[in-house]
Design an enzyme around this catalytic site. Sequence first.
Site, PDB file in Angstrom:
ATOM      1  N   ASP A   8       0.839  -1.207   0.000  1.00 33.44           N
ATOM      2  CA  ASP A   8       0.000   0.000   0.000  1.00 33.44           C
ATOM      3  C   ASP A   8       0.874   1.258   0.000  1.00 33.44           C
ATOM      4  O   ASP A   8       1.746   1.416   0.862  1.00 33.44           O
ATOM      5  CB  ASP A   8      -0.885   0.040   1.259  1.00 33.44           C
ATOM      6  CG  ASP A   8      -1.946  -1.047   1.265  1.00 33.44           C
ATOM      7  OD1 ASP A   8      -2.119  -1.727   0.233  1.00 33.44           O
ATOM      8  OD2 ASP A   8      -2.604  -1.208   2.310  1.00 33.44           O
ATOM      9  N   ASN A  38      -4.236  -8.577   4.963  1.00 34.63           N
ATOM     10  CA  ASN A  38      -4.744  -7.891   6.164  1.00 34.63           C
ATOM     11  C   ASN A  38      -5.591  -8.855   7.007  1.00 34.63           C
ATOM     12  O   ASN A  38      -5.469  -8.912   8.236  1.00 34.63           O
ATOM     13  CB  ASN A  38      -5.620  -6.693   5.794  1.00 34.63           C
ATOM     14  CG  ASN A  38      -4.861  -5.600   5.071  1.00 34.63           C
ATOM     15  OD1 ASN A  38      -3.642  -5.536   5.145  1.00 34.63           O
ATOM     16  ND2 ASN A  38      -5.590  -4.746   4.364  1.00 34.63           N
ATOM     17  N   ASP A 234      -7.453   6.502  10.766  1.00 35.94           N
ATOM     18  CA  ASP A 234      -7.319   5.863   9.447  1.00 35.94           C
ATOM     19  C   ASP A 234      -8.178   4.596   9.463  1.00 35.94           C
ATOM     20  O   ASP A 234      -7.907   3.679  10.244  1.00 35.94           O
ATOM     21  CB  ASP A 234      -5.840   5.520   9.199  1.00 35.94           C
ATOM     22  CG  ASP A 234      -5.598   4.900   7.823  1.00 35.94           C
ATOM     23  OD1 ASP A 234      -6.563   4.703   7.062  1.00 35.94           O
ATOM     24  OD2 ASP A 234      -4.425   4.617   7.523  1.00 35.94           O
ATOM     25  N   ASP A 240     -11.156  -5.368   7.135  1.00 41.11           N
ATOM     26  CA  ASP A 240     -10.336  -6.586   7.091  1.00 41.11           C
ATOM     27  C   ASP A 240     -10.037  -7.086   8.495  1.00 41.11           C
ATOM     28  O   ASP A 240     -10.036  -8.294   8.760  1.00 41.11           O
ATOM     29  CB  ASP A 240      -9.017  -6.292   6.361  1.00 41.11           C
ATOM     30  CG  ASP A 240      -9.243  -5.872   4.923  1.00 41.11           C
ATOM     31  OD1 ASP A 240     -10.229  -6.322   4.326  1.00 41.11           O
ATOM     32  OD2 ASP A 240      -8.431  -5.085   4.405  1.00 41.11           O
ATOM     33  N   GLY A 275      -2.320   2.940   8.658  1.00 41.70           N
ATOM     34  CA  GLY A 275      -1.894   1.792   7.862  1.00 41.70           C
ATOM     35  C   GLY A 275      -2.825   0.611   8.033  1.00 41.70           C
ATOM     36  O   GLY A 275      -3.625   0.563   8.973  1.00 41.70           O
TER      37      GLY A 275
HETATM   38  O1  RIB Z   1      -9.102  -3.124   2.695  1.00 45.58           O
HETATM   39  C1  RIB Z   1      -7.938  -2.353   2.651  1.00 45.58           C
HETATM   40  C2  RIB Z   1      -7.031  -2.885   1.584  1.00 45.58           C
HETATM   41  O2  RIB Z   1      -7.647  -2.729   0.318  1.00 45.58           O
HETATM   42  C3  RIB Z   1      -5.707  -2.181   1.445  1.00 45.58           C
HETATM   43  O3  RIB Z   1      -4.707  -2.731   2.276  1.00 45.58           O
HETATM   44  C4  RIB Z   1      -5.407  -2.278  -0.037  1.00 45.58           C
HETATM   45  O4  RIB Z   1      -4.274  -3.037  -0.341  1.00 45.58           O
HETATM   46  C5  RIB Z   1      -6.660  -2.865  -0.665  1.00 45.58           C
HETATM   47  O5  RIB Z   1      -6.533  -4.210  -0.914  1.00 45.58           O
END
Ligand code: RIB
Length: 292
Positions: A8, A38, A234, A240, A275
């Site tokens: 990212d 994630n 953030d 995720d 992040g």
């Molecule tokens: O859900 C967040 C993710 O979406 C980020 O980490 C990015 O890589 C995308 O896959």
Amino acid sequence: MLGSANLDLVFSVERIPSPGETVLATSTASHAGGKGLNQAVAAARAGASTTMIGAVADDDAGRVLRAVMHDADIDSRLVRLSSEPTGQAMIAVDPSAENSIIVAAGANATLTSLTDADRAAIRSAAVLLMQLEVPIATVTDAALAARESGVVVMLNAAPANELPDELLASLDYLIVNEHEASVVSGIDDLARATEELATRVGRLVVTLGSDGCELWEGGTLAAKLPARRVTAVDTTGAGDTFCGAFAAAIAEGADYEAAGHFATVAASLSVQSHGAVPSIPLRADIEAVLGA
Ligand code: RIB
């Protein structure tokens, strides 16, 4: 876990640019991400023994992502080496913690089939958790293989897409946010979209950001769980984190509502730092809040 891994590139901006507009970033950063990675990290940090099926390249980004899997104790032996570059995401984050994301799938798009070793790993898992950043035919194939072996199948339908009937029919859990509920169901109105989807899967989880989540079962609302009031910096990866923590809780035998509480707390912790992967909490952090 079957899913994507991305590097990212995060741009903090005062405002997410409109079409045709250029804005200056106030800072930039690079973090491990990708919905698959994630969620795998979230499951592993929540205490689940986690295996990842995915693809990265032999490039700098791929090496960073493999190191993250190693550090999180994720079994990465089924992560292929692709000749396409490692997936990347460009993420703009504004001061209200909202984001806008563009993904270049790269290696993730080369996950077009399952190997015998993938199938064996899927069949021996307690839970198979997937998203839609890898080819949907592979997701469907994996869901059917898991279903045949009595493995609990979870899909986070992100990024939002329509789902083939055979995929929907093989799910034990579908996890969506409001936008994804509308796209998957083809119905704009959230209440109607949710009711429709809830009749098509055994258990439907609708995540509602700072409003918590709804747990549906057999077409009926089983519980509505509030989120903790926190100051978000953030929200990247919060969904995720929810999914990975939820899968970990279900894998170890938690009931539906307890798993929802656990995941909601995990997501609320993740939005308090920057992040995707860096913000995912450890089990001890989640338990500290739950026990408080
Ligand atoms: O859900 C967040 C993710 O979406 C980020 O980490 C990015 O890589 C995308 O896959």
